[in-house]
Design an enzyme around this catalytic site. Structure first.
Site, PDB file in Angstrom:
ATOM      1  N   ALA A  24       0.796  -1.226   0.000  1.00 34.17           N
ATOM      2  CA  ALA A  24       0.000   0.000   0.000  1.00 34.17           C
ATOM      3  C   ALA A  24       0.827   1.274   0.000  1.00 34.17           C
ATOM      4  CB  ALA A  24      -0.941  -0.011   1.204  1.00 34.17           C
ATOM      5  N   ARG A  36      -3.379   0.357   7.802  1.00 34.16           N
ATOM      6  CA  ARG A  36      -3.274   0.325   9.263  1.00 34.16           C
ATOM      7  C   ARG A  36      -2.609   1.556   9.889  1.00 34.16           C
ATOM      8  NH1 ARG A  36      -4.928  -4.738  10.842  1.00 34.16           N
ATOM      9  NH2 ARG A  36      -4.915  -6.295   9.188  1.00 34.16           N
ATOM     10  N   GLN A 100       0.455  -6.521  -3.524  1.00 32.79           N
ATOM     11  CA  GLN A 100      -0.685  -6.733  -2.648  1.00 32.79           C
ATOM     12  C   GLN A 100      -1.803  -5.735  -2.964  1.00 32.79           C
ATOM     13  OE1 GLN A 100       0.677  -7.555   1.687  1.00 32.79           O
ATOM     14  NE2 GLN A 100       2.335  -6.388   0.786  1.00 32.79           N
ATOM     15  N   ASP A 103      -5.609  -1.810  -6.556  1.00 32.57           N
ATOM     16  CA  ASP A 103      -6.088  -0.576  -7.190  1.00 32.57           C
ATOM     17  C   ASP A 103      -5.843  -0.496  -8.694  1.00 32.57           C
ATOM     18  OD1 ASP A 103      -3.283   0.090  -7.354  1.00 32.57           O
ATOM     19  OD2 ASP A 103      -3.393   0.884  -5.325  1.00 32.57           O
ATOM     20  N   HIS A 118      -3.639 -10.228  -4.401  1.00 35.15           N
ATOM     21  CA  HIS A 118      -4.940 -10.212  -3.718  1.00 35.15           C
ATOM     22  C   HIS A 118      -6.085  -9.823  -4.646  1.00 35.15           C
ATOM     23  CE1 HIS A 118      -2.454  -9.525   0.186  1.00 35.15           C
ATOM     24  NE2 HIS A 118      -2.720 -10.804   0.022  1.00 35.15           N
ATOM     25  N   THR A 185       5.683  -1.841   1.797  1.00 37.38           N
ATOM     26  CA  THR A 185       4.941  -2.853   2.556  1.00 37.38           C
ATOM     27  C   THR A 185       5.694  -3.187   3.834  1.00 37.38           C
ATOM     28  OG1 THR A 185       4.175  -5.149   2.594  1.00 37.38           O
ATOM     29  CG2 THR A 185       6.007  -4.666   1.118  1.00 37.38           C
ATOM     30  N   SER A 186       4.943  -3.371   4.915  1.00 34.98           N
ATOM     31  CA  SER A 186       5.552  -3.787   6.180  1.00 34.98           C
ATOM     32  C   SER A 186       5.973  -5.247   6.125  1.00 34.98           C
ATOM     33  CB  SER A 186       4.583  -3.558   7.336  1.00 34.98           C
ATOM     34  OG  SER A 186       3.344  -4.197   7.067  1.00 34.98           O
ATOM     35  N   ASN A 209      11.531   1.379   2.134  1.00 32.79           N
ATOM     36  CA  ASN A 209      10.363   1.448   3.004  1.00 32.79           C
ATOM     37  C   ASN A 209      10.580   2.518   4.062  1.00 32.79           C
ATOM     38  OD1 ASN A 209       7.835   0.189   3.170  1.00 32.79           O
ATOM     39  ND2 ASN A 209       8.458  -1.156   4.824  1.00 32.79           N
TER      40      ASN A 209
END
Length: 233
Positions: A24, A36, A100, A103, A118, A185-186, A209
């Site tokens: 994201a 999150r 992931q 969009d 996803h 991404t985490s 990141n």
């Protein structure tokens, strides 16, 4: 940071096949919130994300599900940003991308080698008759105007499995690559984070990141991916 960007550029230049693993954080610069963070779509929700975005809620409370995704997840006017564009440029030459994100901005950026781990929000269809449904029709109603069935986006909901063909394509991409670049991404959501297990033993791994990711052998650039990708040739 400049020295690390130079090292990353050298590894990109020398790599034969690159695979990007993204989340994201790539799309936040296109005006799409992440999940999150304090401004993310899960902040302040009335129920847990695992409940709201589940197949059970989709079928038992379709209007509630529909209201949530329409209000929080659809950004049809969003445009690809320079991170999407730089990754598309590299993938056109010698790479692939596993994301992931749901969009479709990587595809809109002209990236020919995208695996949507996803699924995506714009693959919309009726769960009763299986017919495709336009975004405009779905925006208007959670029910199919032809048969009354519940309409859904083609994203992987909590409690659903990742498509087996998507898994196979993702593993094949990892096994073919000699450079892995993780971005935005985490890297804590499974089975996506498990993909690193399929890399070649000698593959180099970079992470661009805002926070450190918990994985061994990763060269990290902690910072804004927009700055990093903007500095690449």
């Amino acid at each position: 940071m400049d020295q690390k960007i130079t090292e990353l550029q050298t590894d990109i230049d020398q790599a034969k096949h690159i695979v990007f693993l993204t989340g994201a954080g790539v799309s936040t610069h296109s005006g799409i919130p992440d999940y999150r963070s304090k401004n993310g779509i899960y902040n302040g929700v009335s129920e847990s994300p695992e409940t709201i975005l589940s197949s059970e809620t989709l079928h038992q409370r379709p209007e509630f599900f529909h209201e949530f995704v329409m209000k929080n997840m659809y950004f049809p006017d969003a445009k690809p940003n320079p991170i999407h564009q730089k990754m598309a440029q590299i993938c056109q030459e010698k790479g692939s991308l596993i994301t992931q994100n749901v969009d479709t901005l990587d595809t809109k950026a002209g990236n020919p080698h995208v695996t949507e781990f996803h699924g995506n929000l714009y693959n919309i269809y009726c769960t009763k008759c299986q017919q495709p449904v336009s975004y405009e029709d779905y925006a208007a109603s959670p029910y199919h105007k032809n048969c009354g069935g519940v309409v859904r986006p083609g994203i992987v909901l909590y409690g659903e499995e990742i498509d087996s063909q998507v898994l196979q394509a993702s593993v094949a991409a990892m096994q073919a690559s000699d450079l892995v670049i993780i971005c935005g991404t985490s890297f804590v959501v499974y089975p996506f984070a498990q993909l690193l297990a399929y890399r070649r033993p000698n593959a180099k791994i970079w992470a661009v990141n805002k926070t450190e990711i918990a994985a061994r052998g990763v060269n990290s650039i902690i910072g804004d991916a927009l700055d990093v990708f903007g500095a690449l040739r």
